[in-house]
Design an enzyme around this catalytic site. Sequence first.
Site, PDB file in Angstrom:
ATOM      1  N   CYS A 138      -0.332   6.120   9.706  1.00  0.00           N
ATOM      2  CA  CYS A 138       0.895   5.422  10.129  1.00  0.00           C
ATOM      3  C   CYS A 138       0.575   4.143  10.871  1.00  0.00           C
ATOM      4  O   CYS A 138      -0.203   4.159  11.825  1.00  0.00           O
ATOM      5  CB  CYS A 138       1.680   6.270  11.126  1.00  0.00           C
ATOM      6  SG  CYS A 138       2.640   7.552  10.402  1.00  0.00           S
ATOM      7  N   CYS A 144       7.356  -4.592  15.707  1.00  0.00           N
ATOM      8  CA  CYS A 144       6.833  -3.530  16.569  1.00  0.00           C
ATOM      9  C   CYS A 144       5.404  -3.904  16.981  1.00  0.00           C
ATOM     10  O   CYS A 144       4.542  -4.154  16.131  1.00  0.00           O
ATOM     11  CB  CYS A 144       6.837  -2.197  15.822  1.00  0.00           C
ATOM     12  SG  CYS A 144       8.477  -1.747  15.238  1.00  0.00           S
ATOM     13  N   GLU A 161       0.834  -1.198   0.000  1.00  0.00           N
ATOM     14  CA  GLU A 161       0.000   0.000   0.000  1.00  0.00           C
ATOM     15  C   GLU A 161       0.870   1.250   0.000  1.00  0.00           C
ATOM     16  O   GLU A 161       1.972   1.251   0.553  1.00  0.00           O
ATOM     17  CB  GLU A 161      -0.902  -0.010   1.240  1.00  0.00           C
ATOM     18  CG  GLU A 161      -1.922  -1.133   1.161  1.00  0.00           C
ATOM     19  CD  GLU A 161      -2.766  -1.320   2.416  1.00  0.00           C
ATOM     20  OE1 GLU A 161      -3.831  -1.923   2.292  1.00  0.00           O
ATOM     21  OE2 GLU A 161      -2.368  -0.882   3.504  1.00  0.00           O
ATOM     22  N   CYS A 202       2.201  -1.932  15.517  1.00  0.00           N
ATOM     23  CA  CYS A 202       2.104  -1.670  14.078  1.00  0.00           C
ATOM     24  C   CYS A 202       1.392  -2.808  13.365  1.00  0.00           C
ATOM     25  O   CYS A 202       1.733  -3.981  13.542  1.00  0.00           O
ATOM     26  CB  CYS A 202       3.506  -1.482  13.500  1.00  0.00           C
ATOM     27  SG  CYS A 202       3.501  -1.196  11.722  1.00  0.00           S
ATOM     28  N   CYS A 262       6.771  -7.001   6.788  1.00  0.00           N
ATOM     29  CA  CYS A 262       7.911  -6.425   7.507  1.00  0.00           C
ATOM     30  C   CYS A 262       8.525  -7.499   8.391  1.00  0.00           C
ATOM     31  O   CYS A 262       7.809  -8.328   8.949  1.00  0.00           O
ATOM     32  CB  CYS A 262       7.450  -5.249   8.366  1.00  0.00           C
ATOM     33  SG  CYS A 262       8.825  -4.300   9.065  1.00  0.00           S
ATOM     34  N   CYS A 313       3.584   8.606   0.813  1.00  0.00           N
ATOM     35  CA  CYS A 313       4.123   7.689   1.816  1.00  0.00           C
ATOM     36  C   CYS A 313       4.221   6.328   1.131  1.00  0.00           C
ATOM     37  O   CYS A 313       3.207   5.771   0.715  1.00  0.00           O
ATOM     38  CB  CYS A 313       3.175   7.648   3.009  1.00  0.00           C
ATOM     39  SG  CYS A 313       3.633   6.410   4.232  1.00  0.00           S
TER      40      CYS A 313
END
Length: 348
Positions: free
Chosen positions: A339, A118, A94, A121, A114, A107
Amino acid sequence: MTLKKKDIRALTKEELRDFFVENGDKAFRGNQVYEWLWSKSAHSFEAMTNISLQTREMLEASFVINHIKVDDMQRSSDGTVKNAVKLHDGLVVESVLIPTDTRTTACVSSQVGCSLDCKFCATARLKRMRNLNPDEIYDQVAAINQESLLYYNHKLSNIVFMGMGEPLMNYKNVLASIEKITSPEGLGMSPKRITVSTSGVPKMIRKLADDGVKFNLAVSLHSAIDEVRTRIMPFNVNFPLKDLKESLEYWYEKTQRAVTYEYVVWEGINDNREAIRALVKFCKYIPSKVNIIEYNPIDDGEFQQASKKAISDYVSVLEMNDIVVNVRRSRGKDIDAACGQLANKSGN
Ligand code: SAH
């Protein structure tokens, strides 16, 4: 057996020029095709109208043009646009267009999923499938530039590598994409308008300094206390704050450029005086500023945005210590584009 055709956009300009010379044509033809592939974003050889039919057929026989496809586009009530981008192998990442009155920020994602973990996230819940290629990063930017022209009548002005993935874990391709984005044959953007955000990989921060990069660096800090940071960003065990600090000192020594620390304040985690004091201390190692980002919930109760009072405590103590601090409102929340919310939910 059919030979697998090569992705022509994996070739450098030099390699493309050599290809034409080896095939009895002029090196200059390489420049023309390169321009079609990058600044003109051609999706097919057929579109390259100043190249002879015979040459186009020859290219067609040897290469493919892998290109992203914006599969689904969602627009938020605040004007933010989220693209679900389909890659040539069917995987999806995305990217987000964030408009303000005067500028548009893209962005972009650097990896599918990933490898970091975290806890706050949404992307961390997706397995890291693979790194994005330079052209796949470039295409996200080019697509947002076109959307910006279409919807907001001006070109893209800034780029942040704050989408899915950890850019410094895909170092080579991220740098190659930035080279294309900044080159006159690509988008000709200034590196000063590009920010790479990392969760803090000390070895790669040193490498950025050694490589003399000209873009901005942001570090997702969230806590300047090892024990707390390890709890919310478990990879901190391997890259503790001391190593991060030393790599940032090295960065500053070599580049003389300040860094930005991104910081979310959560209830019961870092909304206390000790956390603020630790942050102030960390900010004094090298010239820096702090962006306090609003927490975007990822549908579990573990993390809660801290109170307004906690945020204003941070702001006043940082300011008292002459540290520049901005409190950032989040954008695109209603379409999961803010975010930490990117997790391929769109269209499902
Ligand atoms: N891996 C890189 C870039 C991707 S994350 C990095 O860590 O910097 C982009 C930013 O969003 C980081 O600062 C990250 O810490 C922050 N973030 C992640 N999840 C979030 C959430 N749920 N709410 C607010 N910010 C979040």
